[in-house]
Structures are given as C-alpha cells and as structure tokens.
Design a protein around this motif. Structure first.
Motif, PDB file in Angstrom:
ATOM      1  N   ARG A  16       0.832  -1.203   0.000  1.00  0.00           N
ATOM      2  CA  ARG A  16       0.000   0.000   0.000  1.00  0.00           C
ATOM      3  C   ARG A  16       0.866   1.253   0.000  1.00  0.00           C
ATOM      4  NH1 ARG A  16      -3.773  -0.029   4.755  1.00  0.00           N
ATOM      5  NH2 ARG A  16      -4.307   2.004   3.891  1.00  0.00           N
ATOM      6  N   HIS A  17       2.003   1.202   0.686  1.00  0.00           N
ATOM      7  CA  HIS A  17       2.940   2.328   0.734  1.00  0.00           C
ATOM      8  C   HIS A  17       4.311   1.801   0.360  1.00  0.00           C
ATOM      9  CE1 HIS A  17      -0.083   4.817   2.598  1.00  0.00           C
ATOM     10  NE2 HIS A  17      -0.335   3.827   3.411  1.00  0.00           N
ATOM     11  N   ASP A  18       5.009   2.535  -0.466  1.00  0.00           N
ATOM     12  CA  ASP A  18       6.304   2.070  -0.944  1.00  0.00           C
ATOM     13  C   ASP A  18       7.271   3.255  -0.989  1.00  0.00           C
ATOM     14  OD1 ASP A  18       8.216   0.388  -1.947  1.00  0.00           O
ATOM     15  OD2 ASP A  18       7.149  -0.106  -3.791  1.00  0.00           O
ATOM     16  N   ASP A  19       8.540   2.941  -0.819  1.00  0.00           N
ATOM     17  CA  ASP A  19       9.556   4.000  -0.916  1.00  0.00           C
ATOM     18  C   ASP A  19       9.576   4.544  -2.336  1.00  0.00           C
ATOM     19  OD1 ASP A  19      10.717   1.410  -1.737  1.00  0.00           O
ATOM     20  OD2 ASP A  19      12.471   2.633  -2.137  1.00  0.00           O
ATOM     21  N   LYS A  20       9.976   5.794  -2.434  1.00  0.00           N
ATOM     22  CA  LYS A  20      10.043   6.435  -3.736  1.00  0.00           C
ATOM     23  C   LYS A  20      11.369   7.168  -3.832  1.00  0.00           C
ATOM     24  CE  LYS A  20       5.116   6.993  -3.767  1.00  0.00           C
ATOM     25  NZ  LYS A  20       5.070   5.803  -2.970  1.00  0.00           N
ATOM     26  N   SER A  21      12.169   6.744  -4.797  1.00  0.00           N
ATOM     27  CA  SER A  21      13.456   7.391  -5.023  1.00  0.00           C
ATOM     28  C   SER A  21      13.629   7.621  -6.515  1.00  0.00           C
ATOM     29  CB  SER A  21      14.611   6.517  -4.514  1.00  0.00           C
ATOM     30  OG  SER A  21      14.490   6.305  -3.130  1.00  0.00           O
ATOM     31  N   ILE A  22      14.208   8.779  -6.827  1.00  0.00           N
ATOM     32  CA  ILE A  22      14.504   9.127  -8.215  1.00  0.00           C
ATOM     33  C   ILE A  22      15.917   9.695  -8.265  1.00  0.00           C
ATOM     34  CG2 ILE A  22      13.922  10.612 -10.169  1.00  0.00           C
ATOM     35  CD1 ILE A  22      11.065  10.761  -9.065  1.00  0.00           C
ATOM     36  N   ALA A  23      16.724   9.165  -9.166  1.00  0.00           N
ATOM     37  CA  ALA A  23      18.064   9.709  -9.406  1.00  0.00           C
ATOM     38  C   ALA A  23      18.136  10.097 -10.884  1.00  0.00           C
ATOM     39  CB  ALA A  23      19.130   8.686  -9.079  1.00  0.00           C
ATOM     40  N   VAL A  24      18.465  11.344 -11.147  1.00  0.00           N
ATOM     41  CA  VAL A  24      18.547  11.833 -12.521  1.00  0.00           C
ATOM     42  C   VAL A  24      19.975  12.322 -12.767  1.00  0.00           C
ATOM     43  CG1 VAL A  24      17.705  13.535 -14.181  1.00  0.00           C
ATOM     44  CG2 VAL A  24      16.125  12.522 -12.528  1.00  0.00           C
ATOM     45  N   VAL A  25      20.554  11.859 -13.880  1.00  0.00           N
ATOM     46  CA  VAL A  25      21.910  12.280 -14.261  1.00  0.00           C
ATOM     47  C   VAL A  25      21.822  12.849 -15.677  1.00  0.00           C
ATOM     48  CG1 VAL A  25      24.262  11.531 -14.694  1.00  0.00           C
ATOM     49  CG2 VAL A  25      22.940  10.453 -12.866  1.00  0.00           C
ATOM     50  N   THR A  26      22.342  14.032 -15.840  1.00  0.00           N
ATOM     51  CA  THR A  26      22.369  14.672 -17.165  1.00  0.00           C
ATOM     52  C   THR A  26      23.802  14.724 -17.638  1.00  0.00           C
ATOM     53  OG1 THR A  26      20.462  16.009 -16.559  1.00  0.00           O
ATOM     54  CG2 THR A  26      21.747  16.721 -18.461  1.00  0.00           C
ATOM     55  N   PHE A  27      24.061  14.164 -18.819  1.00  0.00           N
ATOM     56  CA  PHE A  27      25.386  14.157 -19.409  1.00  0.00           C
ATOM     57  C   PHE A  27      25.487  15.324 -20.384  1.00  0.00           C
ATOM     58  CE2 PHE A  27      24.310   9.815 -18.323  1.00  0.00           C
ATOM     59  CZ  PHE A  27      25.399   9.441 -17.563  1.00  0.00           C
ATOM     60  N   ARG A  28      26.582  16.059 -20.308  1.00  0.00           N
ATOM     61  CA  ARG A  28      26.756  17.200 -21.217  1.00  0.00           C
ATOM     62  C   ARG A  28      28.030  17.027 -22.000  1.00  0.00           C
ATOM     63  NH1 ARG A  28      24.611  22.209 -17.620  1.00  0.00           N
ATOM     64  NH2 ARG A  28      22.835  21.100 -16.885  1.00  0.00           N
TER      65      ARG A  28
END
Length: 68
Positions: A56-68
């Motif tokens: 019903r409840h879950d951890d939420k993680s987001i990792a964003v990497v931008t390459f230039r």
C-alpha cells in the motif's frame, strides 16, 4: 539524461502519465516536489493500493543524471 527510479516512484508515475523525460532539467527542489506529489497521490488517491503494486505504501526514489 538517465534516470533510475524505484518501483515505488515508477509505478505511480506511469499510472499518472508522468514521463521519465519530464524529469530532465528539473531542479532538486522540483524533483522533491514530484516525489511529494506521488506520496500524496498514494495516500489520498489510491489509499487501498488498487494500482498494481506490492504494498500500500512504498519508498520512492529518483536519481537523474544529465550528461553534457
């Protein structure tokens, strides 16, 4: 841009029509706001866990990497 998401973030994003590409270029504060919105939706929009997920409840993680 590359993004890694836990299923707790990915499942509701897919359900709500939020594309991973929408995360590109967001500030840390804006990403935190997205996670907060996902938590609120889980709590108020799907409190019984009707969206296919394991808990019903879950951890939420987001990792964003931008390459230039």
């Amino acid at each position: 841009m590359s993004a890694i998401l836990t299923d707790g973030a990915d499942d509701p994003m897919r359900h709500l029509g939020i594309d991973v590409g929408d995360l590109a270029g967001l500030s840390e504060a804006a990403l935190a706001a997205v996670l907060a919105d996902l938590h609120r939706w889980e709590e108020h929009g799907d409190p019984q866990g009707q969206l296919p997920r394991f808990k019903r409840h879950d951890d939420k993680s987001i990792a964003v990497v931008t390459f230039r």
